[in-house]
Motif scaffolding. Structure first.
Motif, mmCIF file in Angstrom:
data_model
loop_
_atom_site.group_PDB
_atom_site.id
_atom_site.type_symbol
_atom_site.label_atom_id
_atom_site.label_comp_id
_atom_site.label_asym_id
_atom_site.label_seq_id
_atom_site.Cartn_x
_atom_site.Cartn_y
_atom_site.Cartn_z
ATOM 1 N N GLY A 288 10.733 -12.552 6.302
ATOM 2 C CA GLY A 288 11.927 -11.589 6.188
ATOM 3 C C GLY A 288 11.509 -10.015 6.890
ATOM 4 O O GLY A 288 12.553 -9.565 7.551
ATOM 5 N N GLN B 6 17.310 -6.297 2.844
ATOM 6 C CA GLN B 6 16.792 -7.417 2.472
ATOM 7 C C GLN B 6 16.823 -7.715 0.992
ATOM 8 O O GLN B 6 16.167 -6.819 0.025
ATOM 9 C CB GLN B 6 15.093 -7.040 3.046
ATOM 10 C CG GLN B 6 14.385 -8.107 2.604
ATOM 11 C CD GLN B 6 13.073 -7.998 3.035
ATOM 12 O OE1 GLN B 6 12.366 -6.622 3.023
ATOM 13 N NE2 GLN B 6 12.257 -9.070 3.340
ATOM 14 N N ARG C 151 14.781 -2.791 1.137
ATOM 15 C CA ARG C 151 14.825 -3.902 0.087
ATOM 16 C C ARG C 151 15.588 -3.647 -1.126
ATOM 17 O O ARG C 151 15.734 -2.480 -1.792
ATOM 18 C CB ARG C 151 13.444 -3.926 -0.363
ATOM 19 C CG ARG C 151 12.597 -4.855 0.501
ATOM 20 C CD ARG C 151 11.205 -5.065 0.340
ATOM 21 N NE ARG C 151 10.310 -3.449 0.409
ATOM 22 C CZ ARG C 151 9.086 -3.232 0.476
ATOM 23 N NH1 ARG C 151 8.386 -4.236 0.041
ATOM 24 N NH2 ARG C 151 8.943 -1.973 0.653
#
Length: 495
Positions: A304, A321, A364
């Motif tokens: 990722g 993400q 994230r």
């Protein structure tokens, strides 16, 4: 132990990095090597422990700790500190055929097991490892060493990832005639097409392959055994076969809208990007472009992160993400994650830094579970619907994720990349060879022996153990070569 007080005098220092805003404009290595003097100080931090745990790989709490290839870490740390770099290189190669690969792309479970890491930052083992091999190449110390004699035995190695390359290198050292089959157009497997150029360059892979070729190994690319090379020919053409085909069946997401355009597996995205870059510097257009798109990466692991770094270089419009896990703490939990387990801590990797430099914040989103994909009238992805979750243990002791009401969210998306790993190996060749399988369709072969249900066929790496680390692949490739040599000769000269 060159300097008994080194760990008290010198701070941990790893490879330097180019500025994120600068490096995202190209595909060159994002790191900057330390000087020889700086590396020597890092070697001096090694404590030469009475019972070092860095060099012995094992699984603790389902995570690798220590080095699976049993690297002679305290020895080459000491040698680097003393300035004996050539001898340090020799010690590296005794246990690892490709320290440049592990020194670049391994998550360094050796450092998680470093004794100094109990109460101080661990020794920068991976940085020292890579520095040794890179100096070895620069000084011309890494040269072809073909075997002095040949046995006349022929071995086919199927797959040219780290397991296949390690098996081929060792079998060639034993004097066998080795042919490596690779279905892609370039050697290296996921080293080449699964790890982006700025993290592990194809030049690094090809540099090592050139040496292996000069040592007598034959590489055949763009040939998939079982398709354009009949599997039945293996028995006629070779005395033994080592299966190193990896575990490349993608783990998927079973949610509404999965078949929409713009939803791809991460490895398809990375493979196409690297191939187009190497073939034509993207001029052929044969890749999945993130340019101008709102990109969502599903999966919080290394793949990722590689997708983040690649998307930024494509010049995406936005980047997020999803990580299904909660954000980890900055330091190790001494009760739930004690030393020498691999430390489960919050890390800011190269792709996170680059995304933050580009868009102003870490990309994230934590404890997020994907519920469905929504497309437009043409079948193109336009939204991802999610909900936050918390981990619970049910009455049977199973770990489950419970949705948190009121946390539903809709994210704009033009490109979604699924990076949640692999479920097991491809089955076509396994079935053609009639190999017995076990959990997740992995080839059944005992660790340490690597013999399959078919005589003369061995299995090593991810095809046998499932998705794992580069360093485990090298370990298994080396050991499978040893057992294959024993099968061919009745005894073995390999470690």
């Amino acid at each position: 132990m060159g300097k008994p007080t080194g760990f008290m005098e010198y701070d941990r220092q790893t490879v330097k990095e180019r500025q994120p805003a600068e490096r995202t404009k190209d595909w060159n290595d994002y790191t900057i090597p330390l000087s020889n003097e700086e590396v020597a100080k890092q070697g001096a931090r090694c404590m030469d422990c009475g019972v070092p745990t860095c060099h012995t790989g094992m699984d603790l709490d389902n995570v690798t700790t220590g080095c699976p290839v049993n690297h002679l870490i305290p020895e080459w740390n000491d040698l680097v500190y003393r300035g004996q770099w050539k001898e340090a290189l020799h010690r590296e190669h005794l246990k690892n055929n490709f320290p440049e690969f592990t020194g670049t792309a391994c998550p360094a479970p050796c450092e998680g097991a470093c004794v100094l890491g109990i109460n101080e930052p661990p020794v920068a083992i991976r940085t020292v490892e890579r520095s040794i091999i890179e100096r070895g190449f620069a000084e011309g110390w890494v040269v072809p060493e073909p075997p002095k004699s040949r046995t006349g035995k022929k071995v086919a190695v199927i797959g040219s990832g780290p397991a296949g390359l390690a098996a081929a290198a060792q079998l060639n050292k034993a004097g066998h005639l080795v042919t490596v089959f690779e279905k892609s157009d370039r050697v290296g497997g996921l080293l080449t097409y699964g790890i982006p150029e700025m993290k592990l360059s194809y030049d690094m892979v090809q540099r090592r392959v050139n040496i292996l070729e000069q040592e007598g190994i034959t590489f055949i690319t763009s040939v998939e055994v079982g398709k354009n090379y009949p599997s039945s020919k293996l028995k006629d053409d070779f005395d033994a076969v080592v299966m190193c085909t990896g575990a490349t069946v993608h783990r998927n997401i079973d949610v509404e809208g999965r078949d929409l355009k713009g939803v791809h597996f991460a490895m398809d995205f990375l493979h196409a990007s690297t191939k187009s870059l190497l073939d034509s510097n993207f001029e052929d257009g044969q890749y999945i472009s993130a340019k101008g798109k709102n990109v969502i990466v599903i999966g919080g692991g290394d793949t990722g992160t590689d997708c983040l770094a690649t998307s930024v270089r494509h010049d995406c419009a936005s980047l997020v993400q999803f990580d299904v896990y909660d954000k980890k703490g900055a330091i190790r939990d001494e009760k739930g994650n004690p030393w020498p387990q691999y430390p489960k801590v919050h890390r800011i990797e190269y792709g996170h830094k680059e995304a933050a430099a580009t868009f102003g914040e870490d990309p994230r989103a934590y404890a997020v579970m994907t519920k469905k994909f929504v497309g437009d009238e043409s079948g193109q992805i336009k939204e991802v619907h999610t909900v936050n979750v918390k981990l619970k243990i049910d009455e049977n002791g199973n770990r489950i994720r419970e949705e948190i009401p009121g946390t539903e969210k809709v994210w704009k998306a033009d490109l979604v990349l699924i990076a949640i790993g692999f479920s097991g190996p491809e089955q076509d060749l396994i079935q053609q060879l009639e190999l017995e399988t076990e959990v997740n369709s992995r080839v059944k072969a005992e660790y340490g022996k690597y013999t399959t249900s078919v005589e003369g066929v061995f299995a090593a790496g991810d095809v046998r153990r499932g998705q794992s680390l580069i360093v485990w692949a090298i370990n298994e490739g080396r050991e499978a070569a040893r057992e294959c040599d024993r099968f061919l000769m009745g005894t073995t000269v390999l470690p």
